[in-house]
Every structure is written in C-alpha cells, then in structure tokens.
Motif scaffolding. Structure first.
Motif, PDB file in Angstrom:
ATOM      1  N   ALA A  42      -1.112  43.522  -5.245  1.00 44.59           N
ATOM      2  CA  ALA A  42      -1.161  42.221  -4.228  1.00 44.59           C
ATOM      3  C   ALA A  42       0.181  42.598  -3.204  1.00 44.59           C
ATOM      4  O   ALA A  42      -0.013  42.155  -2.565  1.00 44.59           O
ATOM      5  CB  ALA A  42      -0.362  41.315  -5.188  1.00 44.59           C
ATOM      6  N   GLN A  43       0.836  42.960  -3.719  1.00 41.32           N
ATOM      7  CA  GLN A  43       2.225  43.803  -1.771  1.00 41.32           C
ATOM      8  C   GLN A  43       1.923  44.379  -1.335  1.00 41.32           C
ATOM      9  O   GLN A  43       2.329  44.167  -0.703  1.00 41.32           O
ATOM     10  CB  GLN A  43       3.672  43.522  -2.853  1.00 41.32           C
ATOM     11  N   LYS A  44       0.553  45.459  -1.719  1.00 40.98           N
ATOM     12  CA  LYS A  44       0.344  46.382  -0.660  1.00 40.98           C
ATOM     13  C   LYS A  44      -0.891  45.780   0.219  1.00 40.98           C
ATOM     14  O   LYS A  44      -1.362  46.789   0.781  1.00 40.98           O
ATOM     15  CB  LYS A  44      -0.458  46.642  -1.877  1.00 40.98           C
ATOM     16  N   VAL A  45      -1.501  44.357   0.060  1.00 38.56           N
ATOM     17  CA  VAL A  45      -2.301  44.049   0.186  1.00 38.56           C
ATOM     18  C   VAL A  45      -2.309  43.859   1.452  1.00 38.56           C
ATOM     19  O   VAL A  45      -3.166  44.274   2.560  1.00 38.56           O
ATOM     20  CB  VAL A  45      -3.146  42.357  -0.083  1.00 38.56           C
ATOM     21  N   CYS A  46      -1.433  43.193   2.011  1.00 39.33           N
ATOM     22  CA  CYS A  46      -1.616  42.937   3.418  1.00 39.33           C
ATOM     23  C   CYS A  46       0.168  42.783   3.770  1.00 39.33           C
ATOM     24  O   CYS A  46       1.179  42.541   3.056  1.00 39.33           O
ATOM     25  CB  CYS A  46      -2.184  41.770   4.206  1.00 39.33           C
ATOM     26  N   THR A  47       0.834  42.517   5.387  1.00 35.32           N
ATOM     27  CA  THR A  47       2.325  42.251   5.539  1.00 35.32           C
ATOM     28  C   THR A  47       2.514  41.302   4.822  1.00 35.32           C
ATOM     29  O   THR A  47       3.823  40.700   4.208  1.00 35.32           O
ATOM     30  CB  THR A  47       2.728  42.304   6.966  1.00 35.32           C
ATOM     31  N   ALA A  48       1.440  39.866   4.808  1.00 36.06           N
ATOM     32  CA  ALA A  48       2.130  38.399   4.600  1.00 36.06           C
ATOM     33  C   ALA A  48       2.560  38.464   3.017  1.00 36.06           C
ATOM     34  O   ALA A  48       3.205  37.801   2.619  1.00 36.06           O
ATOM     35  CB  ALA A  48       1.150  37.514   5.044  1.00 36.06           C
ATOM     36  N   TRP A  49       1.716  39.069   2.707  1.00 34.14           N
ATOM     37  CA  TRP A  49       1.781  38.491   0.648  1.00 34.14           C
ATOM     38  C   TRP A  49       3.187  39.743   0.237  1.00 34.14           C
ATOM     39  O   TRP A  49       3.131  39.691   0.491  1.00 34.14           O
ATOM     40  CB  TRP A  49       0.299  39.848   0.699  1.00 34.14           C
ATOM     41  N   ARG A  50       3.215  40.933   1.651  1.00 35.65           N
ATOM     42  CA  ARG A  50       4.134  41.635   0.653  1.00 35.65           C
ATOM     43  C   ARG A  50       5.598  41.079   0.969  1.00 35.65           C
ATOM     44  O   ARG A  50       6.836  40.764   0.148  1.00 35.65           O
ATOM     45  CB  ARG A  50       4.402  42.648   1.690  1.00 35.65           C
ATOM     46  N   GLU A  51       6.064  40.014   1.948  1.00 39.06           N
ATOM     47  CA  GLU A  51       6.804  39.253   2.000  1.00 39.06           C
ATOM     48  C   GLU A  51       6.835  38.564   0.594  1.00 39.06           C
ATOM     49  O   GLU A  51       7.913  37.782   0.916  1.00 39.06           O
ATOM     50  CB  GLU A  51       6.695  38.733   3.772  1.00 39.06           C
ATOM     51  N   ILE A  52       5.894  37.243   0.942  1.00 38.89           N
ATOM     52  CA  ILE A  52       6.110  36.710   0.022  1.00 38.89           C
ATOM     53  C   ILE A  52       6.538  37.007  -1.230  1.00 38.89           C
ATOM     54  O   ILE A  52       7.417  36.943  -2.381  1.00 38.89           O
ATOM     55  CB  ILE A  52       4.476  35.884  -0.554  1.00 38.89           C
ATOM     56  N   CYS A  53       5.843  38.383  -1.418  1.00 34.98           N
ATOM     57  CA  CYS A  53       6.520  38.783  -2.631  1.00 34.98           C
ATOM     58  C   CYS A  53       7.729  39.257  -3.173  1.00 34.98           C
ATOM     59  O   CYS A  53       8.361  40.049  -3.892  1.00 34.98           O
ATOM     60  CB  CYS A  53       5.374  40.106  -3.155  1.00 34.98           C
ATOM     61  N   LYS A  54       8.189  39.439  -1.948  1.00 37.49           N
ATOM     62  CA  LYS A  54       9.608  39.944  -1.443  1.00 37.49           C
ATOM     63  C   LYS A  54      10.541  38.418  -1.712  1.00 37.49           C
ATOM     64  O   LYS A  54      11.647  38.749  -1.796  1.00 37.49           O
ATOM     65  CB  LYS A  54       9.909  40.611  -0.697  1.00 37.49           C
ATOM     66  N   ASP A  55       9.631  37.368  -1.246  1.00 39.60           N
ATOM     67  CA  ASP A  55      10.885  36.196  -1.445  1.00 39.60           C
ATOM     68  C   ASP A  55      11.588  35.929  -3.008  1.00 39.60           C
ATOM     69  O   ASP A  55      10.886  36.115  -4.158  1.00 39.60           O
ATOM     70  CB  ASP A  55       9.954  35.162  -0.927  1.00 39.60           C
ATOM     71  N   PRO A  56      12.669  36.149  -2.726  1.00 36.03           N
ATOM     72  CA  PRO A  56      13.619  35.474  -3.945  1.00 36.03           C
ATOM     73  C   PRO A  56      12.630  34.130  -5.190  1.00 36.03           C
ATOM     74  O   PRO A  56      13.487  34.167  -5.986  1.00 36.03           O
ATOM     75  CB  PRO A  56      15.113  35.220  -3.865  1.00 36.03           C
ATOM     76  N   ALA A  57      12.380  32.712  -4.638  1.00 43.56           N
ATOM     77  CA  ALA A  57      12.073  32.321  -5.023  1.00 43.56           C
ATOM     78  C   ALA A  57      11.068  32.452  -5.866  1.00 43.56           C
ATOM     79  O   ALA A  57      10.232  31.773  -6.988  1.00 43.56           O
ATOM     80  CB  ALA A  57      11.411  31.004  -3.904  1.00 43.56           C
ATOM     81  N   MET A  58      10.062  34.109  -5.641  1.00 38.58           N
ATOM     82  CA  MET A  58       8.452  34.153  -6.065  1.00 38.58           C
ATOM     83  C   MET A  58       9.237  34.603  -7.912  1.00 38.58           C
ATOM     84  O   MET A  58       8.383  34.843  -8.498  1.00 38.58           O
ATOM     85  CB  MET A  58       8.098  34.937  -5.326  1.00 38.58           C
ATOM     86  N   TRP A  59      10.810  34.568  -7.626  1.00 34.80           N
ATOM     87  CA  TRP A  59      11.157  35.179  -9.525  1.00 34.80           C
ATOM     88  C   TRP A  59      11.830  34.783 -10.000  1.00 34.80           C
ATOM     89  O   TRP A  59      12.936  35.198 -10.527  1.00 34.80           O
ATOM     90  CB  TRP A  59      11.514  36.638  -8.759  1.00 34.80           C
ATOM     91  N   ARG A  60      11.677  33.302  -9.682  1.00 35.71           N
ATOM     92  CA  ARG A  60      12.629  32.475 -10.234  1.00 35.71           C
ATOM     93  C   ARG A  60      12.148  32.388 -11.498  1.00 35.71           C
ATOM     94  O   ARG A  60      12.962  32.090 -12.764  1.00 35.71           O
ATOM     95  CB  ARG A  60      12.657  31.172  -9.917  1.00 35.71           C
ATOM     96  N   VAL A  61      10.964  32.595 -11.821  1.00 33.92           N
ATOM     97  CA  VAL A  61      10.175  32.944 -13.309  1.00 33.92           C
ATOM     98  C   VAL A  61       9.556  34.020 -13.677  1.00 33.92           C
ATOM     99  O   VAL A  61       8.782  34.635 -12.652  1.00 33.92           O
ATOM    100  CB  VAL A  61       9.142  31.638 -13.628  1.00 33.92           C
ATOM    101  N   ILE A  62       9.837  34.964 -14.741  1.00 33.94           N
ATOM    102  CA  ILE A  62      10.096  36.017 -14.707  1.00 33.94           C
ATOM    103  C   ILE A  62       8.981  36.301 -15.964  1.00 33.94           C
ATOM    104  O   ILE A  62       9.648  35.645 -17.138  1.00 33.94           O
ATOM    105  CB  ILE A  62      11.035  37.192 -15.053  1.00 33.94           C
ATOM    106  N   TYR A  63       7.885  36.367 -16.339  1.00 35.49           N
ATOM    107  CA  TYR A  63       7.480  37.547 -17.517  1.00 35.49           C
ATOM    108  C   TYR A  63       7.277  38.683 -17.627  1.00 35.49           C
ATOM    109  O   TYR A  63       6.189  39.384 -17.104  1.00 35.49           O
ATOM    110  CB  TYR A  63       6.503  36.929 -17.795  1.00 35.49           C
ATOM    111  N   VAL A  64       7.481  39.274 -18.241  1.00 37.13           N
ATOM    112  CA  VAL A  64       7.002  40.649 -18.542  1.00 37.13           C
ATOM    113  C   VAL A  64       6.976  40.993 -20.275  1.00 37.13           C
ATOM    114  O   VAL A  64       7.422  41.479 -20.796  1.00 37.13           O
ATOM    115  CB  VAL A  64       8.106  41.896 -17.790  1.00 37.13           C
TER     116      VAL A  64
END
Length: 327
Positions: A42-64
């Motif tokens: 996903a983060q490789k699709v485009c610049t906009a998506w990469r910026e979203i994927c780097k946003d700290p708010a995106m990672w408040r919940v993590i499942y691995v």
C-alpha cells in the motif's frame, strides 16, 4: 421506449479516482489490510498513500500475526518494530501472535507509554523475566490478554504495582496436568480493581479461587472454563454466583474463545463432562488440598447453578442415579 433504454445503456459512468477520497476514509481502508500489506504494497502505490502510512495516527492500533509464515518470524518482528516506531508514542492497542523473540515486548514497552490494550497470543517462548521488565512501563494499561503465553507470579505482582488502571486480565492457557495456585493467588493479592478475569485452563484449586474472590471484589465476569482442579460445591459455588454477575464454569463450551481453532485449547465436542471428571478423579486429592465437605457447605451433590435468577441443581454435576435422590 426501447430507444430510451438504448440511450441509457450508452451513458458512461464517471470514473472514480480513489486518490480523491478523504484521507480519513483512506486511512480506515488501509487499516483493514494489515501491517504486512501496508509495508509491502500500500505505501508504495503513490505519494499520498505513503504520507498517510507514515502518519503516527495510522499506527495507534497495531496487529501483527507472524503465523502467516513461520519461516519469516524475523521479518515480521522488524515490521512490528517499524510500526511501533511510526506510532511515535501514540500506540494504544497492539496484538502480536506467534512471536519467538521476547525482546519485541521490551521494544514495545520502551516506546509505548500510552498503551492501554496489550494482546499476546501463542508466544510460549517468552520467559517470565520479560514481564517484570516490561509491565513497569505501561502505567495506562487497562487490558492484558494472554493466550497460550506464560506469565509469572512476579509478572502479576508487577502489574498490580505499576498498572493501576488494569481492569481486564485474560490468562488463557492449555490445560495443565498438575494443580498450582500460584497465579490465582497472585491475582487475588495484587489486582483488586479487576472487572473481567479469564483463566481458561488455569490449574488453580479451591484455595486459589477463594483468594480471587477475597481480593477481587469488583469482578463482574469470571471465566473458569477448563479449570480442571476446582470443586464448586456448596458454599464456594454459591459464593461465586452471588458475588459475580457472570461465571463461566469449568465444563462450559469454549465458544467465542480466540485462538481455539489453533489447537491450543481443547475442542468442545459435547463430552467434556467426562473429560473433566476423569482429570478430577486422577489429580484431585481431598486430603492433600484440605477440602472439607462440611466447611464448604455440602458435597458436590449440592452444587448450585444459576438459571433465570434462581439457584438450582445442575445436571452438569448432579446425577441422581449416582448420588441418590434429593431426599
């Protein structure tokens, strides 16, 4: 009329540009595809998506979940670390499954002081010492859920000392062959503010259960499924049902239990009563554990079970053909 239909069929629908979606909607969509696909695709699709994927708010919940590829455990560990780093201290909820290296927990603890919910499943290689080192760094922790993952008495004591907001504890394990009140006693002595307690497969005996009832006065749910060595007869059974709103009994089905299908818990086949009785007869020695029918208020034949707000004998434990009639 037919000409009008033909015209309608020729009308082209406007093309949708997914990049024009509001960022909060895109974030919601990306959240659902998981950490692996975010980093790999996903983060490789485009610049906009990469910026979203780097946003700290995106990672408040993590499942691995590292079980997708057992041979790539190190790769999943690195992904988990990158996800934690991207949260920049905003992480509040993390789940890790089938990790082999316990240092991942220490890594999370050193960077996630805001964590409120921690779930660890099928990480049976974690040593006891990791808990005393990590739990001191989770002052806001409200829920700790462990499935087929060991924790020590010292770990429970550390949680009681440093995790004052802890309201939910789940320590759900495989069935044990020998009884042990260690964890149950530690819970009763240290975690007085618990509301929700799950101890599936715990090897506690009656004394351990009493310690929990004595120390955890705010409990609203107590899950005792697969607790093979407790004997809920007389006063102890009544006390459980009177003190706690919802009690799940040792031979209740495991419906709704996460990771049951992973083989870490006995499958419910409808014949668990016999399995429970077999374990009880083999390992439970009344003289050794100090069980006294009179002090407990009666034998197992007087076991009570709450149905529709009333106490009644349950056929789960009572069989007139074996124990005689009520008279």
């Amino acid at each position: 009329m037919n000409q009008q239909k033909a015209v309608n069929l020729k009308v082209k629908r406007p093309k949708r540009n997914w990049l024009d979606l509001p960022s909060e909607i895109t974030t919601n969509i990306l959240h659902r595809i998981g950490v692996f696909d975010i980093f790999q695709n996903a983060q490789k699709v485009c610049t906009a998506w990469r910026e979203i994927c780097k946003d700290p708010a995106m990672w408040r919940v993590i499942y691995v979940d590292a079980s997708f590829d057992p041979n790539a455990n190190l790769a999943f560990e690195e992904m988990c670390k990158r996800a934690v780093d991207r949260s920049q201290g905003q992480l509040v909820d993390i789940t890790i499954v089938r990790f082999r290296n316990e240092e991942i927990l220490e890594y999370i603890a050193n960077r996630s002081s805001q964590l409120k919910r921690l779930t660890i499943a099928c990480c049976d290689d974690f040593s006891y010492r990791i808990w005393t080192k990590s739990l001191v760094k989770f002052p806001l922790l409200e829920e700790l859920s462990l499935y087929a993952t060991n924790i020590s008495k010292e770990g429970i004591e550390t949680a009681g000392r440093y995790c004052s907001k802890l309201k939910t504890l789940k320590v759900n394990q495989e069935n044990y062959s020998f009884w042990d009140d260690c964890i149950a006693t530690a819970i009763g002595e240290n975690l007085h503010e618990l509301r929700h307690l799950e101890l599936i497969g715990n090897p506690m005996m009656n004394e351990g259960l009493k310690m929990i009832l004595d120390g955890c006065h705010h409990l609203e749910l107590l899950d005792l499924r697969r607790c093979l060595f407790i004997r809920l007869g007389g006063v102890l059974g009544k006390r459980c049902l009177q003190q706690i709103k919802c009690v799940k009994l040792p031979n209740d089905f495991l419906e709704g239990c996460p990771y049951e299908k992973d083989g870490f818990f006995y499958e419910s086949d409808g014949h668990y009563d016999e399995y429970y009785d077999e374990y009880y007869d083999e390992y439970y020695d009344e003289s050794e554990v100090g069980y006294d029918e009179e002090s407990e208020g009666g034998s197992d034949e007087e076991f009570i079970y709450e149905k529709d707000g009333f106490y009644d004998k349950s056929d789960r434990y009572y069989d007139e053909s074996e124990g005689g009639s009520d008279e």
